[in-house]
Design a protein around this motif. Structure first.
Motif, PDB file in Angstrom:
ATOM      1  N   SER A  33      -1.115  24.844  -2.036  1.00 42.97           N
ATOM      2  CA  SER A  33      -0.502  26.111  -1.620  1.00 42.97           C
ATOM      3  C   SER A  33       0.691  25.842  -0.705  1.00 42.97           C
ATOM      4  N   THR A  34       0.633  24.767   0.075  1.00 34.61           N
ATOM      5  CA  THR A  34       1.738  24.425   0.976  1.00 34.61           C
ATOM      6  C   THR A  34       2.978  24.015   0.195  1.00 34.61           C
ATOM      7  N   ALA A  37       4.362  27.068  -1.484  1.00 32.81           N
ATOM      8  CA  ALA A  37       5.006  27.962  -0.514  1.00 32.81           C
ATOM      9  C   ALA A  37       6.418  27.476  -0.203  1.00 32.81           C
ATOM     10  N   LYS A  38       6.571  26.168   0.017  1.00 34.73           N
ATOM     11  CA  LYS A  38       7.904  25.617   0.300  1.00 34.73           C
ATOM     12  C   LYS A  38       8.836  25.812  -0.881  1.00 34.73           C
ATOM     13  N   THR A  43       5.110  32.377   2.367  1.00 37.41           N
ATOM     14  CA  THR A  43       4.149  31.820   3.313  1.00 37.41           C
ATOM     15  C   THR A  43       3.020  31.098   2.583  1.00 37.41           C
ATOM     16  N   THR A  44       2.428  30.145   3.266  1.00 38.30           N
ATOM     17  CA  THR A  44       1.275  29.438   2.708  1.00 38.30           C
ATOM     18  C   THR A  44       0.114  30.406   2.494  1.00 38.30           C
ATOM     19  N   THR A  47       0.639  32.176  -0.799  1.00 35.02           N
ATOM     20  CA  THR A  47       0.323  31.367  -1.983  1.00 35.02           C
ATOM     21  C   THR A  47      -1.183  31.115  -2.069  1.00 35.02           C
ATOM     22  N   SER A  48      -1.835  30.860  -0.933  1.00 33.52           N
ATOM     23  CA  SER A  48      -3.286  30.623  -0.949  1.00 33.52           C
ATOM     24  C   SER A  48      -4.031  31.827  -1.517  1.00 33.52           C
ATOM     25  N   GLU A  71      -6.991  20.927   2.380  1.00 35.37           N
ATOM     26  CA  GLU A  71      -5.956  20.764   1.356  1.00 35.37           C
ATOM     27  C   GLU A  71      -6.582  20.902  -0.027  1.00 35.37           C
TER      28      GLU A  71
END
Length: 182
Positions: A33-34, A37-38, A43-44, A47-48, A71
């Motif tokens: 998700s990180t 998101a990038k 935002t993370t 996406t999460s 993670e």
């Protein structure tokens, strides 16, 4: 055979961020998700949440062997859907389906425009625009068989492992009755 989409699945797909997540996972194969998101500029948490919604409906799946602690790694699940016939959709489903089709069509137009902007920079891939227009005189049953044959051909190539020198190619099929102009 692909399953018939229900209203809940259409609503999940009609979310633009979820569409972007699915495209990113198809392109990259797997991500957290990180990283999503990038890449997507969101935002993370966004996406999460949307990855969990997509997973609840079978569109993405967690990769347990790569996930550790907080993670979590995700991949596209390859869930195939068929959409109900227009005549079989209720008013709410038609509204969601029409919205989804408008989103997809706009994405296709945007993708074609991006290709045209950089075509001269793509070398031999700049020639990669097979294009055909045609007309058939078919019954509804023959059109359904033609579409099934197209999907079988598409899936034959889509399910192969990545090949050296290969690129992702966008494929579209559209067919509709010819309505003579006034």
């Amino acid at each position: 055979m692909d399953e018939l989409a229900d209203l809940a699945s259409l609503k999940v797909l009609a979310n633009p961020l979820r569409q972007r997540i699915l495209r990113a996972l198809r392109r990259t194969g797997e991500a957290t998700s990180t990283t999503l998101a990038k890449e997507l500029g969101v935002t993370t948490g966004g996406t999460s949440y949307n990855l969990r919604v997509l997973a609840d409906h079978g569109f993405v799946e967690e990769i347990p062997e790569k996930s550790t602690g907080r993670e979590r790694w995700w991949r596209f699940a390859g869930r195939g859907l068929r959409f109900p016939r227009y005549s079989e959709q209720n008013e709410e489903m038609r509204a969601v389906f029409d919205d989804l089709n408008r989103q997809w069509f706009q994405e296709d137009l945007d993708g074609m425009a991006r290709f045209e902007r950089v075509r001269d920079e793509l070398g031999e891939w700049g020639d990669a625009l097979p294009y055909s227009r045609g007309e058939l005189n078919v019954t509804l049953e023959e059109l359904a068989q033609f579409f099934d044959d197209y999907l079988a051909l598409l899936n034959r190539y889509a399910k192969r492992p990545p090949q050296p020198g290969a690129r992702n190619i966008s494929m579209r099929f559209v067919a509709f009755p010819d309505i003579p102009a006034d």
